[in-house]
Motif scaffolding. Sequence first.
Motif, PDB file in Angstrom:
ATOM      1  N   ARG A  58       0.834  -1.203   0.000  1.00 18.32           N
ATOM      2  CA  ARG A  58       0.000   0.000   0.000  1.00 18.32           C
ATOM      3  C   ARG A  58       0.872   1.258   0.000  1.00 18.32           C
ATOM      4  NH1 ARG A  58      -3.167   1.774   4.292  1.00 18.32           N
ATOM      5  NH2 ARG A  58      -4.709   0.241   3.662  1.00 18.32           N
ATOM      6  N   ALA A  59       0.315   2.361  -0.487  1.00 14.24           N
ATOM      7  CA  ALA A  59       1.014   3.646  -0.466  1.00 14.24           C
ATOM      8  C   ALA A  59       1.170   4.122   0.977  1.00 14.24           C
ATOM      9  CB  ALA A  59       0.246   4.676  -1.279  1.00 14.24           C
TER      10      ALA A  59
ATOM     11  N   GLU B  94      -1.171   9.554   1.195  1.00 15.95           N
ATOM     12  CA  GLU B  94      -2.595   9.765   1.466  1.00 15.95           C
ATOM     13  C   GLU B  94      -2.861  11.191   1.942  1.00 15.95           C
ATOM     14  OE1 GLU B  94      -4.941   6.665   3.382  1.00 15.95           O
ATOM     15  OE2 GLU B  94      -3.125   5.452   3.530  1.00 15.95           O
TER      16      GLU B  94
ATOM     17  N   SER C 290      -6.948   5.525   4.904  1.00 20.17           N
ATOM     18  CA  SER C 290      -7.435   4.233   4.429  1.00 20.17           C
ATOM     19  C   SER C 290      -7.533   3.146   5.486  1.00 20.17           C
ATOM     20  CB  SER C 290      -6.528   3.731   3.302  1.00 20.17           C
ATOM     21  OG  SER C 290      -5.195   3.553   3.777  1.00 20.17           O
TER      22      SER C 290
ATOM     23  N   SER D 180      -9.451   8.348   1.978  1.00 18.16           N
ATOM     24  CA  SER D 180      -8.396   8.065   1.008  1.00 18.16           C
ATOM     25  C   SER D 180      -8.220   6.549   0.932  1.00 18.16           C
ATOM     26  CB  SER D 180      -7.085   8.745   1.407  1.00 18.16           C
ATOM     27  OG  SER D 180      -6.647   8.303   2.680  1.00 18.16           O
TER      28      SER D 180
ATOM     29  N   THR E 254      -5.860   3.226  -0.769  1.00 18.63           N
ATOM     30  CA  THR E 254      -4.587   2.846  -1.395  1.00 18.63           C
ATOM     31  C   THR E 254      -4.759   1.651  -2.326  1.00 18.63           C
ATOM     32  OG1 THR E 254      -4.024   1.437   0.487  1.00 18.63           O
ATOM     33  CG2 THR E 254      -3.260   3.734   0.546  1.00 18.63           C
TER      34      THR E 254
ATOM     35  N   GLU F 207      -7.447  -5.221  -1.051  1.00 15.40           N
ATOM     36  CA  GLU F 207      -6.072  -5.180  -0.553  1.00 15.40           C
ATOM     37  C   GLU F 207      -5.552  -6.584  -0.239  1.00 15.40           C
ATOM     38  OE1 GLU F 207      -3.328  -2.938   2.830  1.00 15.40           O
ATOM     39  OE2 GLU F 207      -5.439  -2.419   2.612  1.00 15.40           O
TER      40      GLU F 207
ATOM     41  N   LYS G 285       2.077   2.833  -4.734  1.00 15.43           N
ATOM     42  CA  LYS G 285       1.945   4.293  -4.834  1.00 15.43           C
ATOM     43  C   LYS G 285       0.498   4.734  -5.062  1.00 15.43           C
ATOM     44  CE  LYS G 285       6.483   4.597  -4.802  1.00 15.43           C
ATOM     45  NZ  LYS G 285       7.176   5.042  -3.565  1.00 15.43           N
ATOM     46  N   TYR G 286      -0.402   3.802  -5.262  1.00 12.31           N
ATOM     47  CA  TYR G 286      -1.766   4.122  -5.676  1.00 12.31           C
ATOM     48  C   TYR G 286      -2.565   4.790  -4.550  1.00 12.31           C
ATOM     49  CZ  TYR G 286      -6.334   3.457  -7.905  1.00 12.31           C
ATOM     50  OH  TYR G 286      -7.561   3.667  -8.493  1.00 12.31           O
ATOM     51  N   VAL G 287      -3.214   5.928  -4.863  1.00 13.58           N
ATOM     52  CA  VAL G 287      -4.117   6.597  -3.917  1.00 13.58           C
ATOM     53  C   VAL G 287      -5.297   7.180  -4.685  1.00 13.58           C
ATOM     54  CG1 VAL G 287      -4.393   8.340  -2.123  1.00 13.58           C
ATOM     55  CG2 VAL G 287      -2.163   7.257  -2.434  1.00 13.58           C
TER      56      VAL G 287
END
Length: 377
Positions: free
Chosen positions: A145-146, A151, A252, A274, A276, A310, A362-364
């Motif tokens: 996760r980011a 976030e 998140s 937010s 991730t 996730e 890096k995903y948000v």
Amino acid sequence: MNYSRRSLLKKLALLASASGFDARAADDLVFGHVGSHSGVQSATGIDLRNGISMYFDFVNANGGVKGRRLVLESIDDQYKPEKTVQAARELEAGRKVIALLATLGTENNDALIKSGILAQAGLVNFGPRAAAGVLEASKETYRVRASYAAEMRKIVTHSMTVGVTRFGLVMQGDGLGREGEKALLAVLAATPAQLVARASYDRTTSDVSKAVDAMRKSQAQALIFVGISKACAAFVSRYREQGGGAVIYAISVVDPTVVAKEAGAHKARGLIVSQTMPSPLKVSMPLMRELVQAHAAARQKVNLNYTTVEGYAIAKAAVEILRESSRLDREGFRKTLAGASSEMDLGGLILDFSGGKRDGGKYVELSVIGRDGKVRN
């Protein structure tokens, strides 16, 4: 069948049950998961575990990994750090797990790392759900996760586009809260915005009454909640009941579906969280289309939400690493991950562990609870 034969078979069955092994156990590829499956974080822990199991079942139904079956051994630590360490030791010694997946909780991961078991056993802690700052101390720990910093940047940037310059922070009174506060202050330092109020609550309870009072008396235009779902639901509910009007964001760690259920759609409406991971409704992504197939084939009822995604993504990434390994064991997994030379595409979700990186995600994105209580992104 005579009595002696029945007795012998019964004893053999009991021995097999007690050992936890079945006829295929010698060939099983076993991973471990430690998380809260009861108590204040149970919804998150169960959804993470179910997401992993759903992917493992999907792979097993399609031939496994090089013909071998994936197995998840999970232990409930009740969100207690000392039990996290105890469970990890049990998994490491008992089933010789290849890696730990989705270990839940900042304090829990901190205790696990400080125990030394990861380094001593060469055991990878893959995809933990915890603050990045705590995880940096462990060379055996890899994030999917980011970071909370990523976030916070997303939240602050979004808020400032509508004119917000005064923020309030409600944080869990532990390492999670401190890491969230640190990330927020670092982001705000590069902007004209300010943190004008902050309050904390005990991590073992959902008593947020003091935090509600502090935020209602503040001049904050937007509030950021850094804590777990049940406490967030309690905060949102009481804050709105008492006339609080600021926009509320959460990181998140919070599951918006839990907040909507516990606080009620009317009070939870407008909460921005937010995320991730991509939404499970984002079927334009190959990963989500695959997940929907796996969900339809699941042997038990499984929630379909960001947390399930996730768990599923962590499991898929772990299996991709295992497929690339020349050895289907702990050492092979660890060496393959440490020696990654390119990005990993899980079907639209990109992870990058190349060059020794341990922060692959890096995903948000932002999600919001609608007036009907449903989560949209």
